[in-house]
Design a protein around this motif. Structure first.
Motif, mmCIF file in Angstrom:
data_model
loop_
_atom_site.group_PDB
_atom_site.id
_atom_site.type_symbol
_atom_site.label_atom_id
_atom_site.label_comp_id
_atom_site.label_asym_id
_atom_site.label_seq_id
_atom_site.Cartn_x
_atom_site.Cartn_y
_atom_site.Cartn_z
ATOM 1 N N ASP A 142 0.814 -1.227 0.000
ATOM 2 C CA ASP A 142 0.000 0.000 0.000
ATOM 3 C C ASP A 142 0.843 1.269 0.000
ATOM 4 O OD1 ASP A 142 -2.391 -1.393 -0.036
ATOM 5 O OD2 ASP A 142 -2.599 -1.372 2.157
ATOM 6 N N PHE A 143 2.117 1.156 0.348
ATOM 7 C CA PHE A 143 2.957 2.352 0.426
ATOM 8 C C PHE A 143 3.644 2.629 -0.904
ATOM 9 C CE2 PHE A 143 3.347 1.091 5.084
ATOM 10 C CZ PHE A 143 2.268 1.889 5.449
ATOM 11 N N SER A 144 3.715 3.916 -1.242
ATOM 12 C CA SER A 144 4.374 4.327 -2.483
ATOM 13 C C SER A 144 5.425 5.421 -2.247
ATOM 14 C CB SER A 144 3.338 4.834 -3.486
ATOM 15 O OG SER A 144 2.655 5.954 -2.948
ATOM 16 N N ARG A 145 5.428 6.005 -1.048
ATOM 17 C CA ARG A 145 6.348 7.114 -0.744
ATOM 18 C C ARG A 145 7.076 6.828 0.573
ATOM 19 N NH1 ARG A 145 3.534 11.849 0.708
ATOM 20 N NH2 ARG A 145 1.939 10.531 1.599
ATOM 21 N N PHE A 146 8.196 7.520 0.769
ATOM 22 C CA PHE A 146 8.935 7.373 2.025
ATOM 23 C C PHE A 146 9.749 8.616 2.319
ATOM 24 C CE2 PHE A 146 12.365 6.513 -0.846
ATOM 25 C CZ PHE A 146 13.531 6.837 -0.158
ATOM 26 N N GLY A 147 10.109 8.749 3.584
ATOM 27 C CA GLY A 147 11.035 9.792 4.036
ATOM 28 C C GLY A 147 11.940 9.189 5.087
ATOM 29 N N LEU A 148 13.229 9.405 4.965
ATOM 30 C CA LEU A 148 14.206 8.867 5.910
ATOM 31 C C LEU A 148 15.076 10.006 6.414
ATOM 32 C CD1 LEU A 148 15.640 6.380 7.244
ATOM 33 C CD2 LEU A 148 17.148 6.370 5.233
#
Length: 168
Positions: A142-148
């Motif tokens: 379900d996830f398509s974006r991220f931030g680290l």
């Protein structure tokens, strides 16, 4: 030390009690811990794109796209953990993950992985991949974006507090 207040007029007695209260507060304040400044922090989503892409494509999933809004939420959480010198998904201000995401304008499903340690990106993702819950977050279709992001400990620059925020 003992002070007798029986001979003092009411006004002096109140003044004495106020002074004693202020002295007690000063003693409590003196016992508090000294705050160490938090070290440098950085959003490092672009550096992790390749690693996350490899992880996801090897599981037959599409890659994740770096997202500035999620990276900002991750940097905020890493900073909180570094300032408290401990890992936690809940801040000292009583904000849980859901309320922090809402405050950062993140809508919809989201997840967070956190870590603390003296390791690089490759080791960080290796640790997360060997943890069922963290792995499940990174491989959620379900996830398509991220931030680290990470923030260094104020006393030990080799120690970093990491946060990865994933979203739709």
């Amino acid at each position: 030390m003992s002070i007798s207040t029986t001979a003092l007029p009411d006004l002096n007695r109140r003044t004495l009690f106020k002074a004693a209260g202020l002295a007690a507060l000063a003693g409590i304040a003196a016992c508090s811990t000294v705050s160490v400044p938090t070290g440098e922090g950085a959003g490092v989503s672009s550096s992790a794109t390749s690693t996350l892409s490899t992880i996801r494509t090897s599981a037959g999933l599409p890659t994740l796209v770096p997202d500035a809004q999620l990276e900002q939420a991750a940097l905020q959480q890493a900073g909180y953990m570094a300032s408290r010198e401990r890992m936690s998904h809940t801040t000292g201000w009583g904000k849980d993950f859901a309320s922090r995401m809402k405050d950062n304008g993140v809508r919809g499903a989201a997840a967070e992985n956190i870590a603390e340690g003296r390791f690089d990106l490759q080791k960080l993702f290796d640790i997360w991949m060997h943890s069922d819950g963290h792995r499940r977050n990174m491989l959620d279709p379900d996830f398509s974006r991220f931030g680290l992001a990470y923030v260094r400990d104020g006393r030990d620059p080799a120690l970093r507090y990491w946060a990865l925020v994933l979203g739709r």
